[in-house]
Design a protein around this motif. Structure first.
Motif, PDB file in Angstrom:
ATOM      1  N   ILE A 233      54.675  41.547 -14.547  1.00 53.81           N
ATOM      2  CA  ILE A 233      54.906  42.901 -14.061  1.00 53.81           C
ATOM      3  C   ILE A 233      56.077  43.477 -14.838  1.00 53.81           C
ATOM      4  CG2 ILE A 233      55.517  44.332 -12.063  1.00 53.81           C
ATOM      5  CD1 ILE A 233      54.364  42.156 -10.266  1.00 53.81           C
ATOM      6  N   SER A 234      55.859  44.626 -15.450  1.00 53.67           N
ATOM      7  CA  SER A 234      56.922  45.240 -16.259  1.00 53.67           C
ATOM      8  C   SER A 234      57.219  46.643 -15.747  1.00 53.67           C
ATOM      9  CB  SER A 234      56.514  45.294 -17.735  1.00 53.67           C
ATOM     10  OG  SER A 234      55.281  45.959 -17.895  1.00 53.67           O
ATOM     11  N   PHE A 235      58.483  47.014 -15.825  1.00 52.90           N
ATOM     12  CA  PHE A 235      58.946  48.339 -15.426  1.00 52.90           C
ATOM     13  C   PHE A 235      58.965  49.207 -16.674  1.00 52.90           C
ATOM     14  CE2 PHE A 235      62.551  51.267 -14.313  1.00 52.90           C
ATOM     15  CZ  PHE A 235      61.929  51.882 -13.227  1.00 52.90           C
ATOM     16  N   GLU A 236      58.139  50.270 -16.703  1.00 54.07           N
ATOM     17  CA  GLU A 236      57.950  51.037 -17.931  1.00 54.07           C
ATOM     18  C   GLU A 236      58.026  52.542 -17.683  1.00 54.07           C
ATOM     19  OE1 GLU A 236      54.296  49.996 -19.834  1.00 54.07           O
ATOM     20  OE2 GLU A 236      54.719  47.836 -19.867  1.00 54.07           O
ATOM     21  N   ARG A 237      58.277  53.247 -18.765  1.00 53.52           N
ATOM     22  CA  ARG A 237      58.129  54.704 -18.765  1.00 53.52           C
ATOM     23  C   ARG A 237      56.677  54.999 -19.122  1.00 53.52           C
ATOM     24  NH1 ARG A 237      62.211  58.108 -20.303  1.00 53.52           N
ATOM     25  NH2 ARG A 237      61.173  58.684 -22.229  1.00 53.52           N
ATOM     26  N   ASP A 238      56.010  55.738 -18.269  1.00 53.94           N
ATOM     27  CA  ASP A 238      54.585  55.974 -18.471  1.00 53.94           C
ATOM     28  C   ASP A 238      54.282  57.462 -18.362  1.00 53.94           C
ATOM     29  OD1 ASP A 238      52.068  55.112 -19.124  1.00 53.94           O
ATOM     30  OD2 ASP A 238      51.518  54.515 -17.096  1.00 53.94           O
ATOM     31  N   LEU A 239      53.027  57.824 -18.645  1.00 54.15           N
ATOM     32  CA  LEU A 239      52.587  59.216 -18.643  1.00 54.15           C
ATOM     33  C   LEU A 239      51.911  59.581 -17.319  1.00 54.15           C
ATOM     34  CD1 LEU A 239      50.969  59.154 -22.190  1.00 54.15           C
ATOM     35  CD2 LEU A 239      53.139  60.239 -21.608  1.00 54.15           C
ATOM     36  N   LYS A 240      52.088  60.810 -16.876  1.00 53.74           N
ATOM     37  CA  LYS A 240      51.428  61.297 -15.662  1.00 53.74           C
ATOM     38  C   LYS A 240      49.995  61.717 -15.982  1.00 53.74           C
ATOM     39  CE  LYS A 240      55.676  62.988 -13.452  1.00 53.74           C
ATOM     40  NZ  LYS A 240      56.406  64.183 -12.979  1.00 53.74           N
ATOM     41  N   LEU A 241      49.250  60.784 -16.521  1.00 55.70           N
ATOM     42  CA  LEU A 241      47.849  61.021 -16.884  1.00 55.70           C
ATOM     43  C   LEU A 241      46.977  60.053 -16.099  1.00 55.70           C
ATOM     44  CD1 LEU A 241      48.079  61.451 -20.772  1.00 55.70           C
ATOM     45  CD2 LEU A 241      48.037  63.229 -19.021  1.00 55.70           C
ATOM     46  N   VAL A 242      45.935  60.572 -15.479  1.00 59.19           N
ATOM     47  CA  VAL A 242      45.106  59.762 -14.597  1.00 59.19           C
ATOM     48  C   VAL A 242      44.217  58.810 -15.395  1.00 59.19           C
ATOM     49  CG1 VAL A 242      43.331  59.855 -12.813  1.00 59.19           C
ATOM     50  CG2 VAL A 242      45.106  61.597 -12.880  1.00 59.19           C
ATOM     51  N   LEU A 243      44.370  57.522 -15.117  1.00 56.97           N
ATOM     52  CA  LEU A 243      43.450  56.480 -15.609  1.00 56.97           C
ATOM     53  C   LEU A 243      43.258  56.494 -17.129  1.00 56.97           C
ATOM     54  CD1 LEU A 243      40.669  56.899 -12.863  1.00 56.97           C
ATOM     55  CD2 LEU A 243      42.577  55.294 -12.848  1.00 56.97           C
TER      56      LEU A 243
END
Length: 564
Positions: free
Chosen positions: A269-279
């Motif tokens: 499990i990693s804590f990441e910066r991600d995009l608000k894009l669905v699936l």
């Protein structure tokens, strides 16, 4: 009453006893149930599992089990209603309640021990003092009965005493009226907003940690529950940031403690910066950009101009259409690796400055990678997009199974079907804007899902209707020329089913408030009184309300008059 120590007062107390586990039909409840099942397995506690969707279900389940079970554990249900008054249980029955719905019913808070709340008092806001709400009073019937048993002399003496104390009696009555007026005000202030507190799965994971029974799987369930609260707008962003900080510390601790380093089997499990894009990891880049609520509202993708803007963005990113229209995992490796950075680099130019957020990603094996929001959409699909012939208990069990790594096929299938939900949401919003079906009623705006529109029956479910409401209000504010648009709350309504002639109505606060606290629960009750519609809300979240379709227009008119 609140439990001082959940470990001793709950977990050790129920060890060896038979319990009835009653859970609400939502994602947080499923994650909480999954963690609790793991803990109950360790101490070999027998339990039966029942699912409820509303207050009437809770009453029915209790009546079926109260003769055989003395200990009930309620997850995300029961905290906001007076359990003793609702269920009329025997004195030896005990309820343990873990509920994220707020405000908590005051009778439950001040229970003498039959109702035991599994969270801290600090998580409830502005609780009135006991003596401001409850007060012993002498019954008039008792007084009249006593007076009938008195002799004539005693009666005359009592009458004389009353005359002497007439002024004191008037003062007491005045004090009583003031106390009752103050009580009514305190109760109104305490109950005027409905909102959500910490996810129940976080509380249950904290218990697992204190028992030294936690692992990365249980941590992942807690992460999914928190992410669900964010996606459905149940908590403020600051609360989400605080909770992710705590979960990040657990992630690091459990990763260091783990002895499983085999890439083929170990869970990371990693804590990441991600995009608000669905699936987007399970879809094409173009489709995810088009149907995601965030980008659709920022770029106004329901219009031809917005569609052109989307293709400009893809061109600026150096992403050929052929690549953007195939599955993300099938794209060139370099384009895939540069995708997130490219959008972030162009975010200011295209007005997408908040597209990055902090979240958690789970990987196991060589090909299994899921963002927490992917799992939320998969579980939502199982719960609320299943065929009507499938019983809620079956869907709940399937959603429980999809959390297990051994059932990843269930999750993958659900994620594929989840794409259909996002498409339906987008097309419904696009149609509402083009047909000008979002109506301003003065103090609020409202939208009624028309029977016959794309998959209209899907919106008879609570959480999909909530997603539609979020999409509608953001799209309306993005398109409206009205300066007050962001200060208007929204009401959406959809038919529940044609057989019953009922519809579901829900309200959400305006965008400008940046707070999920909702005042519509009280407003719905008052509007229903004005049209002489006598019903009690069957939902644990009172921002939802059921009413006959034939009365909907009168109800909205009453609500308009009330809020004007």
């Amino acid at each position: 009453m609140y439990l001082e120590n959940i470990k001793t007062d709950f977990y050790e107390f129920i060890t060896g006893k038979r319990i009835c586990l009653i859970t609400h039909y939502d994602i947080d409840s499923i994650c909480t149930c999954k963690i609790l099942q793991s803990l109950l397995k360790h101490n070999q506690t027998l339990y039966t599992l029942d699912i409820v969707r509303g207050v009437s279900d809770l009453r029915k389940i209790f009546s079926e089990n109260c003769n055989d079970v003395k200990y009930f554990v309620l997850i995300n249900c029961g905290g906001t209603v007076d359990i003793v008054e609702l269920l009329d249980p025997d004195d030896d029955i005990i309820f343990f309640i873990l509920d994220s719905h707020r405000p908590t019913d005051l009778c439950n808070i001040y229970s003498n021990g039959q109702i035991r709340l599994m969270w801290n008092m600090e998580e409830d806001v502005q609780i009135p003092d006991f003596h401001d709400i409850f007060r012993e009073q002498t019954s008039d019937a008792d007084e009249s009965e006593n007076s009938q048993n008195e002799s004539e002399d005693e009666s005359e003496e009592r009458a004389a005493k009353r005359r002497r104390l007439g002024e004191e009696e008037i003062l007491k009555r005045r004090e009583r009226r003031l106390w009752e007026a103050n009580r009514a005000k305190l109760i109104f202030d305490y109950t005027q907003f409905t909102y959500y507190s910490k996810a129940s799965a976080l509380v249950m994971f904290d218990l697992a940690w204190k028992l030294n029974r936690d692992d990365k799987d249980l941590l992942w369930y807690a992460i999914v529950a928190l992410t669900e609260q964010l996606i459905f707008g149940k908590i403020e962003n600051t609360q989400y940031v605080l909770e992710t900080g705590n979960l990040q510390a657990h992630t690091t601790r459990l990763q260091n403690r783990s002895s499983d380093t085999d890439d083929a089997t170990s869970l990371k499990i990693s804590f990441e910066r991600d995009l608000k894009l669905v699936l987007y990891r399970h879809w094409s880049v173009e489709a995810s950009l088009k149907y995601s609520m965030f980008t659709a509202c920022k770029l106004k993708l329901w219009s031809l101009k917005g569609d052109k803007r989307l293709h400009e963005l893809l061109a600026d990113m150096g992403l050929p259409l052929a690549q953007s229209r195939q599955n993300f995992l099938s794209m060139d490796l370099q384009l895939r690796q540069e995708f997130s950075g490219s959008i972030e680099r162009l975010s200011e130019k295209y007005g997408l400055t908040d597209i990055i957020y902090a979240t958690f990603v789970m990987t196991y094996g060589y090909r299994n990678k899921y963002c927490a929001c992917d799992v939320v959409y998969g579980m939502l699909t199982i719960l609320e997009s299943s065929p009507r012939s499938k019983r809620p208990e079956e869907s709940f069990q399937l959603a429980l199974d999809c959390l297990s790594r051994s059932h990843r096929i269930i999750l993958n299938n659900a994620i594929d079907k989840g794409k259909g939900i996002t498409k339906t949401l987008f097309k419904t919003v696009q149609s509402a804007l083009e047909m000008k079906q979002i109506i301003s009623a003065g103090p609020f705006i409202y939208y009624i899902v028309q029977e016959g529109c794309v998959d209209w029956f899907m919106f008879s479910h609570q959480h999909i209707l909530a997603l539609l409401a979020q999409f509608i209000i953001r799209a309306y504010v993005a398109m409206s020329r009205n300066r007050k648009a962001s200060s208007l709350p929204l009401i959406v309504s959809a038919n529940k089913d044609m057989e019953s002639g009922m519809c579901i109505i829900m309200g959400i606060p305006p965008l400008c408030e940046n707070s999920p606290k909702n005042f519509f629960g009280k407003a719905f009750d008052q509007a229903a009184e004005q049209i002489n519609y006598n019903t009690t809300c069957d939902y644990f979240d009172t921002a939802y309300f059921d009413i006959p379709i034939k009365d909907r227009t009168r109800f909205l008119d009453a609500l308009t008059a009330l809020l004007s």
